[in-house]
Design an enzyme around this catalytic site. Structure first.
Site, PDB file in Angstrom:
ATOM      1  N   ARG A 116       0.816  -1.237   0.000  1.00  0.00           N
ATOM      2  CA  ARG A 116       0.000   0.000   0.000  1.00  0.00           C
ATOM      3  C   ARG A 116       0.834   1.264   0.000  1.00  0.00           C
ATOM      4  O   ARG A 116       0.381   2.334   0.387  1.00  0.00           O
ATOM      5  CB  ARG A 116      -0.977   0.015   1.170  1.00  0.00           C
ATOM      6  CG  ARG A 116      -1.917  -1.180   1.145  1.00  0.00           C
ATOM      7  CD  ARG A 116      -3.212  -0.909   1.861  1.00  0.00           C
ATOM      8  NE  ARG A 116      -4.125  -1.989   1.618  1.00  0.00           N
ATOM      9  CZ  ARG A 116      -4.152  -3.125   2.305  1.00  0.00           C
ATOM     10  NH1 ARG A 116      -3.300  -3.304   3.294  1.00  0.00           N
ATOM     11  NH2 ARG A 116      -5.014  -4.060   2.005  1.00  0.00           N
ATOM     12  N   GLU A 180      10.508  18.644 -24.299  1.00  0.00           N
ATOM     13  CA  GLU A 180       9.768  19.044 -23.081  1.00  0.00           C
ATOM     14  C   GLU A 180      10.266  20.406 -22.582  1.00  0.00           C
ATOM     15  O   GLU A 180       9.494  21.196 -22.027  1.00  0.00           O
ATOM     16  CB  GLU A 180       9.904  17.981 -21.982  1.00  0.00           C
ATOM     17  CG  GLU A 180       9.342  16.594 -22.335  1.00  0.00           C
ATOM     18  CD  GLU A 180       7.813  16.471 -22.229  1.00  0.00           C
ATOM     19  OE1 GLU A 180       7.114  17.479 -22.020  1.00  0.00           O
ATOM     20  OE2 GLU A 180       7.308  15.331 -22.379  1.00  0.00           O
ATOM     21  N   GLU A 232      -4.128  17.402 -11.245  1.00  0.00           N
ATOM     22  CA  GLU A 232      -4.551  17.813 -12.592  1.00  0.00           C
ATOM     23  C   GLU A 232      -6.046  18.083 -12.728  1.00  0.00           C
ATOM     24  O   GLU A 232      -6.716  17.599 -13.638  1.00  0.00           O
ATOM     25  CB  GLU A 232      -4.113  16.747 -13.617  1.00  0.00           C
ATOM     26  CG  GLU A 232      -4.038  17.324 -15.033  1.00  0.00           C
ATOM     27  CD  GLU A 232      -3.406  16.393 -16.045  1.00  0.00           C
ATOM     28  OE1 GLU A 232      -2.220  16.058 -15.876  1.00  0.00           O
ATOM     29  OE2 GLU A 232      -4.101  16.003 -16.986  1.00  0.00           O
ATOM     30  N   ARG A 236      -2.593  22.207 -13.963  1.00  0.00           N
ATOM     31  CA  ARG A 236      -1.612  21.176 -14.366  1.00  0.00           C
ATOM     32  C   ARG A 236      -1.849  20.675 -15.793  1.00  0.00           C
ATOM     33  O   ARG A 236      -0.937  20.192 -16.457  1.00  0.00           O
ATOM     34  CB  ARG A 236      -1.616  20.009 -13.360  1.00  0.00           C
ATOM     35  CG  ARG A 236      -0.513  19.001 -13.649  1.00  0.00           C
ATOM     36  CD  ARG A 236      -0.266  18.019 -12.542  1.00  0.00           C
ATOM     37  NE  ARG A 236       0.823  17.133 -12.931  1.00  0.00           N
ATOM     38  CZ  ARG A 236       1.482  16.358 -12.107  1.00  0.00           C
ATOM     39  NH1 ARG A 236       1.186  16.336 -10.827  1.00  0.00           N
ATOM     40  NH2 ARG A 236       2.455  15.583 -12.532  1.00  0.00           N
ATOM     41  N   HIS A 243       0.744  16.916 -26.163  1.00  0.00           N
ATOM     42  CA  HIS A 243       0.613  15.520 -25.761  1.00  0.00           C
ATOM     43  C   HIS A 243      -0.636  14.831 -26.325  1.00  0.00           C
ATOM     44  O   HIS A 243      -0.657  13.606 -26.422  1.00  0.00           O
ATOM     45  CB  HIS A 243       0.609  15.406 -24.233  1.00  0.00           C
ATOM     46  CG  HIS A 243       1.982  15.568 -23.638  1.00  0.00           C
ATOM     47  ND1 HIS A 243       2.727  16.714 -23.796  1.00  0.00           N
ATOM     48  CD2 HIS A 243       2.748  14.724 -22.895  1.00  0.00           C
ATOM     49  CE1 HIS A 243       3.885  16.570 -23.164  1.00  0.00           C
ATOM     50  NE2 HIS A 243       3.929  15.376 -22.614  1.00  0.00           N
ATOM     51  N   HIS A 247       0.666  11.657 -27.806  1.00  0.00           N
ATOM     52  CA  HIS A 247       0.296  10.326 -27.303  1.00  0.00           C
ATOM     53  C   HIS A 247      -0.386   9.508 -28.403  1.00  0.00           C
ATOM     54  O   HIS A 247      -0.182   8.292 -28.498  1.00  0.00           O
ATOM     55  CB  HIS A 247      -0.636  10.442 -26.093  1.00  0.00           C
ATOM     56  CG  HIS A 247       0.092  10.749 -24.813  1.00  0.00           C
ATOM     57  ND1 HIS A 247      -0.554  11.085 -23.648  1.00  0.00           N
ATOM     58  CD2 HIS A 247       1.412  10.747 -24.500  1.00  0.00           C
ATOM     59  CE1 HIS A 247       0.337  11.280 -22.691  1.00  0.00           C
ATOM     60  NE2 HIS A 247       1.526  11.098 -23.181  1.00  0.00           N
TER      61      HIS A 247
HETATM   62  P1  NAD Z   1      13.523   6.258 -21.274  1.00  0.00           P
HETATM   63  O1  NAD Z   1      13.332   6.092 -19.841  1.00  0.00           O
HETATM   64  O2  NAD Z   1      13.096   5.154 -22.171  1.00  0.00           O
HETATM   65  O3  NAD Z   1      15.062   6.578 -21.539  1.00  0.00           O
HETATM   66  C1  NAD Z   1      15.510   6.755 -22.866  1.00  0.00           C
HETATM   67  C2  NAD Z   1      16.751   5.899 -23.156  1.00  0.00           C
HETATM   68  O4  NAD Z   1      17.875   6.513 -22.543  1.00  0.00           O
HETATM   69  C3  NAD Z   1      16.679   4.487 -22.622  1.00  0.00           C
HETATM   70  O5  NAD Z   1      17.216   3.618 -23.580  1.00  0.00           O
HETATM   71  C4  NAD Z   1      17.577   4.535 -21.381  1.00  0.00           C
HETATM   72  O6  NAD Z   1      18.148   3.293 -21.092  1.00  0.00           O
HETATM   73  C5  NAD Z   1      18.616   5.529 -21.801  1.00  0.00           C
HETATM   74  N1  NAD Z   1      19.294   6.278 -20.745  1.00  0.00           N
HETATM   75  C6  NAD Z   1      18.776   6.753 -19.609  1.00  0.00           C
HETATM   76  N2  NAD Z   1      19.688   7.512 -18.954  1.00  0.00           N
HETATM   77  C7  NAD Z   1      20.823   7.472 -19.692  1.00  0.00           C
HETATM   78  C8  NAD Z   1      22.108   8.073 -19.541  1.00  0.00           C
HETATM   79  N3  NAD Z   1      22.399   8.912 -18.567  1.00  0.00           N
HETATM   80  N4  NAD Z   1      23.038   7.792 -20.509  1.00  0.00           N
HETATM   81  C9  NAD Z   1      22.739   6.988 -21.558  1.00  0.00           C
HETATM   82  N5  NAD Z   1      21.546   6.421 -21.756  1.00  0.00           N
HETATM   83  C10 NAD Z   1      20.587   6.665 -20.826  1.00  0.00           C
HETATM   84  O7  NAD Z   1      12.790   7.549 -21.847  1.00  0.00           O
HETATM   85  P2  NAD Z   1      12.578   9.033 -21.266  1.00  0.00           P
HETATM   86  O8  NAD Z   1      12.532   9.891 -22.458  1.00  0.00           O
HETATM   87  O9  NAD Z   1      13.505   9.339 -20.176  1.00  0.00           O
HETATM   88  O10 NAD Z   1      11.119   8.952 -20.615  1.00  0.00           O
HETATM   89  C11 NAD Z   1       9.988   8.701 -21.405  1.00  0.00           C
HETATM   90  C12 NAD Z   1       8.891   8.175 -20.526  1.00  0.00           C
HETATM   91  O11 NAD Z   1       8.572   9.143 -19.534  1.00  0.00           O
HETATM   92  C13 NAD Z   1       7.622   7.884 -21.274  1.00  0.00           C
HETATM   93  O12 NAD Z   1       7.111   6.641 -20.874  1.00  0.00           O
HETATM   94  C14 NAD Z   1       6.675   8.984 -20.831  1.00  0.00           C
HETATM   95  O13 NAD Z   1       5.329   8.595 -20.836  1.00  0.00           O
HETATM   96  C15 NAD Z   1       7.160   9.242 -19.434  1.00  0.00           C
HETATM   97  N6  NAD Z   1       6.827  10.582 -18.934  1.00  0.00           N
HETATM   98  C16 NAD Z   1       6.267  10.665 -17.707  1.00  0.00           C
HETATM   99  C17 NAD Z   1       5.982  11.894 -17.163  1.00  0.00           C
HETATM  100  C18 NAD Z   1       5.442  12.004 -15.763  1.00  0.00           C
HETATM  101  O14 NAD Z   1       5.022  13.095 -15.366  1.00  0.00           O
HETATM  102  N7  NAD Z   1       5.444  10.938 -15.005  1.00  0.00           N
HETATM  103  C19 NAD Z   1       6.254  13.073 -17.894  1.00  0.00           C
HETATM  104  C20 NAD Z   1       6.825  12.950 -19.151  1.00  0.00           C
HETATM  105  C21 NAD Z   1       7.123  11.679 -19.677  1.00  0.00           C
HETATM  106  N1  GLY Z   2       4.007  15.522 -17.782  1.00  0.00           N
HETATM  107  C1  GLY Z   2       2.739  16.025 -17.407  1.00  0.00           C
HETATM  108  C2  GLY Z   2       2.526  16.164 -15.947  1.00  0.00           C
HETATM  109  O1  GLY Z   2       3.389  15.844 -15.142  1.00  0.00           O
HETATM  110  O2  GLY Z   2       1.491  16.590 -15.529  1.00  0.00           O
END
Ligand code: NAD
Ligand code: GLY
Length: 348
Positions: A116, A180, A232, A236, A243, A247
């Site tokens: 939890r 971003e 949100e 937010r 997106h 998306h």
């Molecule tokens: P990712 O986590 O897939 O990382 C991209 C690539 O970079 C991967 O292959 C990873 O292994 C590699 N990598 C990571 N750090 C590295 C480093 N320092 N050196 C070399 N390689 C490295 O992708 P991302 O772009 O970081 O994140 C995308 C995800 O985030 C999506 O799933 C998206 O939906 C999510 N997201 C979430 C939020 C949120 O608010 N929670 C906001 C925006 C995006």
């Molecule tokens: N990436 C959108 C949010 O965090 O609300």
């Protein structure tokens, strides 16, 4: 070290922007009866050994998942949770998410449902994760029905950023993060957008001073927004600029053709174009937006994709209301608003 506060009452926490991953890891493991480090294979290959050597006796358990969006599934959550149970993690244990947005989202989600909810700390290693996904407590996974359709709002106890790990990031991932970064300028701070434009080359070269400033400003903006509206219900939503289409693009290409950041860059272009077609912004401002989007060199050509499929994917977006698709559209410099449109009102 620079420190920013995410002000959420008893769920408040700090974002620390630093430059030494090992010190950061030391800070991350400072509490908790047992610690589990969740990371992906790429990040583990790059930094795993050094971390293990440095932490020596305080060595945390480690769970490594395959890199990339394909890991953001319920099956991976099940795998993580069973590993956590096998390690004997208790309610007083802690999860450290070391990686990009995929690791952060899935580790945070796992932490939110394990017994939890147990503590977790974000140590983001991609630019996208440092400026966006690690901050604000959105966690989750993708389902066949759509991206991030299952998840929780679950705040980390801290976000610890090492700007230097970006030096190993592939250029494509750096560009994704820049997507971003540009978003923050368009939705909130036109002066910042200008700075990004002027310092674009320095950002690409990972000029340390510039990167620190850029990451700080993005985190400040996200902190200001999330502190007002954690779940949100209102402001937010502006973080979703680019997106709705982004998306949709990811979904119809099975999360394989585009990185999340690339899809957002293309989404911002077509959503800005939509804003212009609907008369919310003038040609001159649209050109300013597109000039900076073009600097990313991400192809904006989507003619090989079916607009029907894309529209269908957008109709399923969780942000929609009734039959209308929710878009965040620019209406002035540094200003956006939510616009609800019927599918046949969307112009390309
Ligand atoms: P990712 O986590 O897939 O990382 C991209 C690539 O970079 C991967 O292959 C990873 O292994 C590699 N990598 C990571 N750090 C590295 C480093 N320092 N050196 C070399 N390689 C490295 O992708 P991302 O772009 O970081 O994140 C995308 C995800 O985030 C999506 O799933 C998206 O939906 C999510 N997201 C979430 C939020 C949120 O608010 N929670 C906001 C925006 C995006
Ligand atoms: N990436 C959108 C949010 O965090 O609300």
């Amino acid at each position: 070290m620079e420190r920013l506060l995410i002000d959420l009452g008893e769920d408040s926490y700090y974002i620390d922007i630093d430059e030494d991953l090992l010190e950061i890891m030391d800070k991350a493991i400072d509490s908790g009866d047992k610690i589990v480090l969740i990371t992906d294979k790429n990040v583990d290959n790059l930094y795993g050994k050094a971390i293990e050597k440095f932490l020596k006796d305080k060595k945390p358990y480690k769970i490594t998942i395959p890199p990339g969006e394909k890991s953001k599934t319920m099956a991976t959550v099940e795998y993580i949770l069973s590993q956590m149970l096998d390690c004997g993690l208790t309610r007083n244990s802690k999860v450290i998410a070391l990686g990009g947005g995929v690791v952060g989202d899935i580790a945070g989600f796992s932490a939110s449902i394990y017994m939890r909810g147990i503590d977790f700390v974000q140590v983001p290693t991609t630019l996208l994760a440092q400026v966006d996904s690690s901050v604000g407590g959105k966690t989750g996974i993708n389902m066949p029905a759509g991206k991030n359709t299952v998840g929780s709002f679950y705040q980390p106890k801290a976000v610890l950023i090492d700007t230097k790990v970006l030096k190993t990031l592939p250029k494509r991932e750096l560009i994704s993060g820049i997507g971003e970064v540009i978003k923050y300028g368009i939705i909130y701070d036109d002066m910042f957008l200008n700075d990004i434009k002027n310092e674009f080359e320095a950002i690409l070269k990972l000029d340390y001073k510039v990167m620190k400033k850029v990451i700080r400003r993005c985190c400040e903006i996200k902190a200001a927004i999330v502190s007002q509206d954690e779940k949100e219900k209102g402001i937010r939503k502006i973080l979703n600029f680019g997106h709705t289409i982004g998306h949709g693009l990811e979904a119809i290409t099975n999360y394989k053709k585009y990185t999340h950041g690339e899809a957002v860059i293309i989404g911002m272009y077509y959503e800005a174009k939509l804003a212009k077609s609907l008369g919310y912004i003038k040609e001159t401002y649209f050109k300013e937006i597109t000039d900076i989007i073009h600097k990313t060199e991400v192809s904006l050509d989507i003619t090989m994709l079916s607009l029907e499929d894309l529209t269908h994917a957008m109709i399923k977006d969780k942000k929609n209301r009734g039959e209308k698709i929710s878009f965040i559209l620019p209406i002035d410099k540094g200003k956006v608003k939510e616009v609800l449109l019927f599918p046949n009102e969307v112009m390309w």
